[in-house]
Design a protein around this motif. Structure first.
Motif, PDB file in Angstrom:
ATOM      1  N   ASN A 333       0.853  -1.186   0.000  1.00 36.58           N
ATOM      2  CA  ASN A 333       0.000   0.000   0.000  1.00 36.58           C
ATOM      3  C   ASN A 333       0.890   1.238   0.000  1.00 36.58           C
ATOM      4  O   ASN A 333       1.511   1.571   0.990  1.00 36.58           O
ATOM      5  CB  ASN A 333      -0.887  -0.046   1.245  1.00 36.58           C
ATOM      6  N   HIS A 334       0.961   1.890  -1.164  1.00 37.15           N
ATOM      7  CA  HIS A 334       1.901   3.005  -1.293  1.00 37.15           C
ATOM      8  C   HIS A 334       1.258   4.350  -1.005  1.00 37.15           C
ATOM      9  O   HIS A 334       1.907   5.377  -1.061  1.00 37.15           O
ATOM     10  CB  HIS A 334       2.487   3.041  -2.713  1.00 37.15           C
ATOM     11  N   SER A 337       2.752   6.358   1.899  1.00 34.83           N
ATOM     12  CA  SER A 337       4.160   6.170   2.240  1.00 34.83           C
ATOM     13  C   SER A 337       5.009   7.358   1.816  1.00 34.83           C
ATOM     14  O   SER A 337       4.751   8.005   0.810  1.00 34.83           O
ATOM     15  CB  SER A 337       4.689   4.907   1.576  1.00 34.83           C
ATOM     16  N   ASN A 338       6.008   7.627   2.641  1.00 32.05           N
ATOM     17  CA  ASN A 338       6.938   8.699   2.339  1.00 32.05           C
ATOM     18  C   ASN A 338       8.316   8.070   2.189  1.00 32.05           C
ATOM     19  O   ASN A 338       8.866   7.530   3.141  1.00 32.05           O
ATOM     20  CB  ASN A 338       6.916   9.708   3.494  1.00 32.05           C
ATOM     21  N   GLU A 339       8.869   8.077   0.960  1.00 32.78           N
ATOM     22  CA  GLU A 339      10.110   7.359   0.692  1.00 32.78           C
ATOM     23  C   GLU A 339      11.301   7.953   1.416  1.00 32.78           C
ATOM     24  O   GLU A 339      12.346   7.316   1.529  1.00 32.78           O
ATOM     25  CB  GLU A 339      10.398   7.324  -0.820  1.00 32.78           C
ATOM     26  N   TYR A 341      11.210   9.048   4.562  1.00 31.35           N
ATOM     27  CA  TYR A 341      11.061   8.967   6.012  1.00 31.35           C
ATOM     28  C   TYR A 341      11.508   7.599   6.524  1.00 31.35           C
ATOM     29  O   TYR A 341      11.150   6.559   5.974  1.00 31.35           O
ATOM     30  CB  TYR A 341       9.596   9.206   6.342  1.00 31.35           C
TER      31      TYR A 341
END
Lengths: 651, 163
Positions: A333-334, A337-339, A341
């Protein structure tokens, strides 16, 4: 790395734990009255150290203890071995819970779940002890096969139960069990270090060397047989070659050019042959030759195409694999999401994780590649079919040509002669090439003559054989035993044994102790009184352990002595009546001085070897002695105190 | 570690963090199914080296009836090169844990164990008949196996590794 006993623990069904902690590198004494479980210490240790047979607590106590556990101190590491009691009336049980770490704690009962078995524990502990790839040495004529010494074979030197410790016929633990005495005799040389650790490797090397020696000798014999006739053989060969028309019949032959001529003969091939009559036959032969070349070339082409095909299917397999692995990204589940962090340290990542988009871009590229492979495939298949058809065509032509050739051959008489001459020439050329080859092997084989190589191998084999000789081992054992025996003699003095002053020694053939008095050697069995028997046991085992430790041999560094002082009492009844609290042994008619002497020896040995040796003693007696009191593991086991707590029995 | 898109194509694709994260998630799933606890972090570092190495993966037993300790004693060869592989794959494991946690595919319990929360989707079509799907099966198995093998330190030392 050797080990000692850190803790023994028992669990009951309610999850209560009874622990006994032991001092590492010292004497540990448990004293108390009869029937308090002292003697089962040995059985518990044996059971936990990989023996599946269960001998602990037959009778009323069975069923109360649910798990037995031992913690071993192995260098700076600890190992916990816990085994459930066998269920019901079973007499053996091999499931184990095994845990290691720098500091192991006893798990709660609910966390004890078997994760190993006896075999794995024995293998692992044997490895930790440093029991290498060893193999017992069996004298010729014996029917047993060599076997590997493991942890099991070290136990002979670890345990002395109450009816063994002063036994005049048996010196080692389980010596009287079937086959055990032989097993002790077979493994003791290894534990003493008299057998090379690498014996197995040496034996393997020896086998390899012998095989290569045999091959070289065979080669030598063959070469010698060919060259033995020397120049005579060479001259005959040259004459034959002249007759067969390989070389000019007028060539002059002498010792110098002989080898050169033979080389020329050996390299003869039918193409160079200038035989009688050519014509149609030769024409046909040429045709066949060219067809054969075409045939080979076509076959080669086909192989190449097939290779290409295989590679491209490998490629598509590879790509398929990459596609599958990339596509799993879609499972996640994207949305939130914060790439950048980092969820662990809650800060910003230096290198962000790839986004779904990035992964999908790679996926699209890969899929495109996969498609192009699929498109190309049919065209390649077509090409391959064409090639195969061509091949068949050429093969047909070749067969036809071959048939014509055979027919022509039959027709022409001259061709028969041609074939005969060719055969003879080929045979002469073959013999010449064998001759040349034989000379080559004998003289130079990669710079070294065959002879040198054989001699080098023989030398190496002799060296290894010498190292492996049984007599050699006997010598080493004799010298090791003399070291052990001189220690025994010293301690015999200390214990004031009957034959003190004379040399005591260990007889490993009869597994007993012998005192060499001026009149005659006296074996343990013939010595009077239990005191002497006990003394022999103690000096033999302690001296062996001292030797094991000094040579870092793979034997656990502890010994358990069960009720050693019984021999110093007027009767076993008075001894057994002691409850571990009475410190005035004299009133019981005991030889208090002897009891003190014995414990003094135990303390001195431990101090001497500190911290490498541990002694665990279970006793009825108690001594008014500072060192003795310090060595007590717990208060005397009496008035309800015992290995199994009283509360476990009543609840 | 360098940026993902700058890695060699095969490495980037075959060891991509989504796939590795899924492997770790599988192991965590297997573990929590067996004993209803989160898997210890150090154990996750064993998953990639054991599962991605073909020879090792194929020698893993079929059922967890075979105990880990017993199996390792019988297959000493799997320990060859394992330390190096574990070290080499360590950054990938770390990256995958972060990747998974960013996307809620793994999370840490209050006891410090790592668990796999529920996810909506559970399968993709292209996995059929691939090595990848075998890896996923074996990772699930490893999780279950570790759960019944004893303490984390013991499991590590069975493989000859120290934390």
């Amino acid at each position: 790395m050797s080990f000692q006993i850190k803790t023994i623990a028992l669990y009951n069904a309610a999850g209560d734990i009874r622990t006994l902690d032991f001092k590492i590198g010292g004497v540990n004494i448990i004293t108390g009255k009869s029937r308090t479980g002292k003697s089962s210490i040995i059985e518990i240790l044996d059971y936990c150290l990989g023996r599946s047979t269960f001998n602990v607590f037959e009778g009323v106590n069975r069923g109360i203890v649910t798990w037995y556990a031992v913690i071993l101190q192995i260098g700076d590491m600890q190992a916990l071995i816990a085994k459930p009691a066998p269920e019901g009336l079973a007499t053996s049980q091999s499931k184990v819970y095994w845990e290691t770490g720098s500091n192991v704690n006893l798990p709660e009962l609910k966390n004890l779940e078997p994760n190993s078995n006896d075999d794995a524990v024995v293998a692992n502990l044997s490895g930790l002890l440093g029991l290498g790839l060893n193999k017992t040495v069996i004298a010729e004529g014996r029917t047993t096969t060599p076997f590997e010494a493991t942890l099991k074979h070290t136990k002979f030197y670890l345990f002395q139960e109450q009816n063994l410790i002063a036994n005049k016929r048996q010196l080692f633990w389980r010596q009287a069990d079937p086959f055990m005495s032989q097993s002790i005799k077979d493994t003791l040389p290894y534990f003493l270090g008299a057998i090379q650790e690498d014996r197995l490797l040496l034996e393997h090397e020896l086998k390899e060397l012998s095989r290569s020696l045999r091959q070289l000798q065979q080669k030598q014999r063959e070469a010698l047989a060919v060259v033995s006739e020397k120049t005579q053989g060479a001259r005959t060969l040259i004459a034959e070659a002249q007759a067969a028309g390989i070389i000019d019949p007028d060539t002059e032959v002498n010792d110098e050019n002989m080898i050169e001529l033979l080389r020329g003969i050996a390299s003869w091939s039918p193409n160079q042959f200038t035989g009688p009559d050519r014509g149609r036959l030769e024409e046909e032969q040429k045709q066949m030759h060219s067809l054969r070349t075409q045939l080979r070339k076509k076959a080669q082409d086909i192989v190449e195409v097939e290779n290409f095909q295989r590679e491209s299917s490998n490629f598509s397999y590879e790509v398929k694999e990459q596609v599958a692995r990339l596509e799993v990204a879609n499972l996640f589940n994207h949305s939130n999401s914060n790439e950048q962090y980092c969820p662990i340290c809650e800060s910003s990542l230096e290198i962000p994780t790839p986004s779904l988009e990035q992964l999908n871009n790679s996926l699209i590229k890969l899929r495109a590649n996969l498609e192009s492979v699929r498109h190309e495939k049919p065209r390649v298949d077509e090409h391959l079919i064409r090639l195969r058809n061509d091949l068949e065509e050429i093969r047909r032509e070749y067969r036809a040509s071959e048939e014509r050739f055979i027919a022509l051959n039959k027709e022409q008489d001259t061709s028969q002669q041609f074939r005969d001459a060719q055969l003879i020439a080929a045979r002469v050329a073959g013999r010449a090439s064998l001759y040349i080859e034989s000379i080559n092997t004998l003289v130079t084989d990669q710079g070294k003559s065959l002879n040198d190589k054989i001699e080098a191998r023989k030398l190496k084999i002799n060296q290894i054989l010498k190292g492996l000789e049984l007599e050699e081992i006997e010598d080493v054992i004799t010298s090791i035993l003399s070291i052990v025996s001189s220690q025994m003699t010293k301690w015999a003095d200390h214990l004031n044994l009957e034959h003190k002053g004379f040399p005591y020694r260990l007889d490993i053939k009869k597994l007993t102790v012998v005192a060499d008095t001026p009149d005659r050697p006296i074996v343990m069995e013939r010595m009077g009184s239990g005191e002497n028997h006990l003394g022999c046991h103690l000096i033999a085992l302690l001296s062996l352990h001292k030797y094991f430790i000094s040579k870092k041999r793979p034997v656990p560094s502890f010994i358990v002595l069960d009720q050693p002082t019984q021999v110093y009492f007027p009767s076993s009844v008075t001894y057994k009546a002691l409850d571990g609290t009475n410190k005035d042994l004299g009133t019981q008619g005991a030889d208090e001085l002897a009891v003190r002497r014995m414990f003094e020896l135990l303390f001195d040995v431990c101090d001497d070897l500190f911290p490498n040796f541990q002694i665990i003693v279970t006793e009825h007696a108690n001594l008014d002695d500072e060192r003795f009191q310090e060595a007590l593991v717990e208060d005397p086991w009496t008035d309800g105190k015992a290995l199994i707590p009283e509360s476990w029995l009543t609840s | 570690m360098i940026q993902w898109k700058e890695r060699p194509v095969e490495v980037a694709n075959l060891l991509n963090p989504a796939f590795c994260a899924l492997l770790l998630r599988q192991a965590a799933l297997g573990y929590q199914k067996q004993i209803e606890q989160g898997i210890d972090l150090p154990l996750l570092f064993l998953v990639l080296p054991l599962v991605l190495h073909k020879t090792t993966r194929e020698s893993l037993p079929k059922t967890s009836v075979t105990r880990l300790h017993v199996w390792v004693q019988q297959h000493q060869e799997v320990r060859v090169g394992l330390t190096q592989r574990t070290n080499a794959l360590q950054p990938y494991t770390r990256e995958s844990i972060i990747y998974a946690m960013q996307r809620n595919a793994l999370s840490i319990t209050t006891e410090g164990g790592i668990i796999a929360p529920k996810m909506k989707k559970s399968n993709v079509d292209s996995l059929v008949d691939t090595e990848a799907s075998q890896c996923l099966d074996k990772a699930l198995f490893l999780g279950r196996w570790f759960a019944s093998a004893g303490s984390t330190v013991s499991v590590m030392s069975m493989f000859g590794l120290r934390i």
